[in-house]
Scaffold this active site. Sequence first.
Site, PDB file in Angstrom:
ATOM      1  N   ASN A   1       0.813  -1.228   0.000  1.00 42.09           N
ATOM      2  CA  ASN A   1       0.000   0.000   0.000  1.00 42.09           C
ATOM      3  C   ASN A   1       0.846   1.277   0.000  1.00 42.09           C
ATOM      4  OD1 ASN A   1       0.738  -0.764   2.606  1.00 42.09           O
ATOM      5  ND2 ASN A   1      -1.008   0.240   3.545  1.00 42.09           N
TER       6      ASN A   1
ATOM      7  N   GLU B   1       3.055  -5.446  12.356  1.00 43.40           N
ATOM      8  CA  GLU B   1       2.145  -4.307  12.153  1.00 43.40           C
ATOM      9  C   GLU B   1       1.052  -4.793  11.222  1.00 43.40           C
ATOM     10  OE1 GLU B   1       2.285  -1.539  13.646  1.00 43.40           O
ATOM     11  OE2 GLU B   1       4.213  -1.931  14.602  1.00 43.40           O
TER      12      GLU B   1
ATOM     13  N   CYS C   1      -3.447   1.415   6.360  1.00 44.12           N
ATOM     14  CA  CYS C   1      -3.944   0.711   7.548  1.00 44.12           C
ATOM     15  C   CYS C   1      -4.501   1.699   8.573  1.00 44.12           C
ATOM     16  CB  CYS C   1      -2.843  -0.149   8.155  1.00 44.12           C
ATOM     17  SG  CYS C   1      -1.330   0.755   8.459  1.00 44.12           S
TER      18      CYS C   1
ATOM     19  N   GLU D   1       6.966   0.137  16.451  1.00 45.34           N
ATOM     20  CA  GLU D   1       8.048   0.589  15.579  1.00 45.34           C
ATOM     21  C   GLU D   1       8.163   2.099  15.743  1.00 45.34           C
ATOM     22  OE1 GLU D   1       7.307  -1.094  11.701  1.00 45.34           O
ATOM     23  OE2 GLU D   1       7.600  -3.103  12.478  1.00 45.34           O
TER      24      GLU D   1
HETATM   25  O1  TXE Z   1      -1.242  -8.834   2.275  1.00 47.37           O
HETATM   26  P1  TXE Z   1      -0.188  -9.824   2.870  1.00 47.37           P
HETATM   27  P2  TXE Z   1      -2.328  -9.077   1.134  1.00 47.37           P
HETATM   28  C1  TXE Z   1      -4.498  -6.149   4.745  1.00 47.37           C
HETATM   29  C2  TXE Z   1      -5.644  -5.692   3.873  1.00 47.37           C
HETATM   30  C3  TXE Z   1      -5.564  -6.595   2.718  1.00 47.37           C
HETATM   31  C4  TXE Z   1      -5.160  -7.873   3.403  1.00 47.37           C
HETATM   32  C5  TXE Z   1      -4.487  -8.876   2.525  1.00 47.37           C
HETATM   33  O2  TXE Z   1      -6.864  -5.911   4.536  1.00 47.37           O
HETATM   34  O3  TXE Z   1      -6.775  -6.720   2.031  1.00 47.37           O
HETATM   35  O4  TXE Z   1      -4.249  -7.473   4.384  1.00 47.37           O
HETATM   36  O5  TXE Z   1      -3.520  -8.248   1.735  1.00 47.37           O
HETATM   37  C6  TXE Z   1       4.145 -11.155   2.354  1.00 47.37           C
HETATM   38  N1  TXE Z   1       5.437 -15.422   4.900  1.00 47.37           N
HETATM   39  N2  TXE Z   1      -3.283  -5.383   4.567  1.00 47.37           N
HETATM   40  O6  TXE Z   1      -2.749 -10.508   1.015  1.00 47.37           O
HETATM   41  O7  TXE Z   1      -0.353 -11.195   2.310  1.00 47.37           O
HETATM   42  C7  TXE Z   1       3.662 -10.629   1.011  1.00 47.37           C
HETATM   43  O8  TXE Z   1       4.428 -11.171  -0.035  1.00 47.37           O
HETATM   44  C8  TXE Z   1       6.114 -14.271   4.731  1.00 47.37           C
HETATM   45  C9  TXE Z   1      -2.998  -4.438   5.587  1.00 47.37           C
HETATM   46  O9  TXE Z   1      -1.854  -8.493  -0.096  1.00 47.37           O
HETATM   47  O10 TXE Z   1      -0.206  -9.672   4.325  1.00 47.37           O
HETATM   48  C10 TXE Z   1       3.868  -9.136   1.213  1.00 47.37           C
HETATM   49  O11 TXE Z   1       5.249  -8.812   1.034  1.00 47.37           O
HETATM   50  N3  TXE Z   1       5.641 -13.234   4.028  1.00 47.37           N
HETATM   51  C11 TXE Z   1      -1.649  -3.909   5.497  1.00 47.37           C
HETATM   52  C12 TXE Z   1       3.486  -8.934   2.682  1.00 47.37           C
HETATM   53  O12 TXE Z   1       3.597 -10.223   3.270  1.00 47.37           O
HETATM   54  C13 TXE Z   1       4.429 -13.346   3.485  1.00 47.37           C
HETATM   55  C14 TXE Z   1      -0.986  -3.777   4.210  1.00 47.37           C
HETATM   56  C15 TXE Z   1       2.072  -8.406   2.907  1.00 47.37           C
HETATM   57  O13 TXE Z   1       1.155  -9.242   2.242  1.00 47.37           O
HETATM   58  C16 TXE Z   1       3.666 -14.529   3.622  1.00 47.37           C
HETATM   59  C17 TXE Z   1      -1.343  -4.825   3.290  1.00 47.37           C
HETATM   60  C18 TXE Z   1       4.222 -15.591   4.367  1.00 47.37           C
HETATM   61  N4  TXE Z   1       3.585 -16.740   4.578  1.00 47.37           N
HETATM   62  C19 TXE Z   1      -2.482  -5.551   3.484  1.00 47.37           C
HETATM   63  N5  TXE Z   1       2.498 -14.356   2.964  1.00 47.37           N
HETATM   64  C20 TXE Z   1      -1.225  -2.904   6.517  1.00 47.37           C
HETATM   65  N6  TXE Z   1      -1.262  -3.246   7.791  1.00 47.37           N
HETATM   66  O14 TXE Z   1      -0.798  -1.811   6.160  1.00 47.37           O
HETATM   67  C21 TXE Z   1       2.513 -13.108   2.436  1.00 47.37           C
HETATM   68  N7  TXE Z   1       3.686 -12.499   2.732  1.00 47.37           N
END
Ligand code: TXE
Length: 482
Positions: free
Chosen positions: A152, A250, A284, A463
């Site tokens: 994001n 986070e 977020c 953080e």
């Molecule tokens: O995020 P992911 P996604 C929320 C938001 C969104 C939902 C899913 O609601 O719709 O999460 O988003 C890495 N081991 N937020 O699926 O999967 C992935 O490659 C290690 C809130 O796109 O959480 C990426 O680099 N790493 C949020 C990172 O995790 C892993 C921002 C985030 O992806 C992994 C984004 C694993 N097993 C989404 N699986 C915020 N808090 O700002 C995935 N990743």
Amino acid sequence: MTMEKILNYIDGKLIKPVSDHWIDNYNPAEGEIYSHIADSDEKDVAMAVEAARKAFPIWSEMSAFDRSNILLKISEGIDRNFEALAKAESEDNGKPLKLAKAMDIPRASANMRFFATAILHTETQAHQTDQQAINYTVRSPLGVVGCISPWNLPLYLFTWKIAPALAAGCTVVAKPSELTPMTAFLFTKICIETGLPSGVLNVVHGLGSKAGQAIIEHPDVVGISFTGGTVTGKKIAATAAPMFKKLSLELGGKNPNIIFADCDFEQAVSTSISSSFSNQGEICLCGSRIIVERPLYQKFVEEFVRRTKALVVGDPFEEETRVGALVSEAHMKKVLSYIDLAKQEGGEVVAGGNQIRLEGRCKDGYFVQPTVILGLDHQCRTNQEEIFGPVVTIMPFDGEEDAIAFANSTAYGLSATLWTENLKRAHRVSHHLKSGIIWVNCWLLRDLRTPFGGMKQSGVGREGGWEALRFFTEQKNICIKL
Ligand code: TXE
């Protein structure tokens, strides 16, 4: 036309993944593939960890002053490449170029500068035990750490993690989101130009389930800093906890935006438009649940809806665009499915509610109208689950107790916004909110020295500032008998 390949940065060099497999990288405003990303696996991660392990003694023993100088040069590199980075951030993510220029890239540079200079001002503690002994506490860098960042705010959150890790003296294996890898790739070129010693920072691109998971599982990675979804955070914690890795998570939010009738109306409405729809609601910290004290409810809804309808959804490169494309087709479908859910739950859509088809370059992009929904209760799924898109609900409340109960009614606890001109009320209500960050009469105003993080399912750890530097160190106490 040959497409650009986003390469891994391992041991100071830009290299292909061992498998030579690639993932398509989409420009979400066009719905078109525009580059290919290294589809890395555990073999690439093993090489990256080995490079980081080898670099650790040199980097961790370098003087803080020298480390600081190198990190400051990287921040100057970001400033020099400002235009290219902002364009890449917009192309990868779909956000307005204007926003990338105003927020993402300046804040990425500020992250590097902040931690580069912070390490010049650290302190250690000493405790004298009567006349018997003197204790002093020393901190040393943790070792090789993993930094996993989301899509994001791509470069902003990537640097938010790696800057304190590097400043503290750790060496890093980082993985940006596979949906938005371009700015991290450009950043690695800046690191090469700047002369960051080889292996200090390694960037492995690829899928979370493959490359990300391999970083979490690697036994030589002793700490993990992760920002992303709560579901992914749970999985990471389940893998890392039995290995006793240090963890900072986070995660998501479902943040309340609480508007009392005694607020400064103009400021409350205009900032609420930003806190609802900035970055397409994909922050977020966005206030996706707006609750308004009943005497002001009708007036607020009318004005808020009027301004929501006036927001320009359009080509992210156009100057007047306020709302760009969502990050991916899958995410757009998820957001649209929540609008459907809201209707099934009895919600009334009073603004937006649909996908938008633009013309020209962006005809196949992933655009959704800014959407306002009324008439839902606090317990329904629409008001409990993170949507992470340009969708807000507005509900009335009666008095402080009501406001606090509604605000605290979700499993999340990241941030809250509070609008009132009554100082005592501002303190009173803030103290009762279960949120890691509370903004009173403002939103997203950040001081990098302050702790940042969530309560409940919004994460563990803090953080920002000293908290981040402490996270990337381990401490020991030395007790000397006098
Ligand atoms: O995020 P992911 P996604 C929320 C938001 C969104 C939902 C899913 O609601 O719709 O999460 O988003 C890495 N081991 N937020 O699926 O999967 C992935 O490659 C290690 C809130 O796109 O959480 C990426 O680099 N790493 C949020 C990172 O995790 C892993 C921002 C985030 O992806 C992994 C984004 C694993 N097993 C989404 N699986 C915020 N808090 O700002 C995935 N990743």
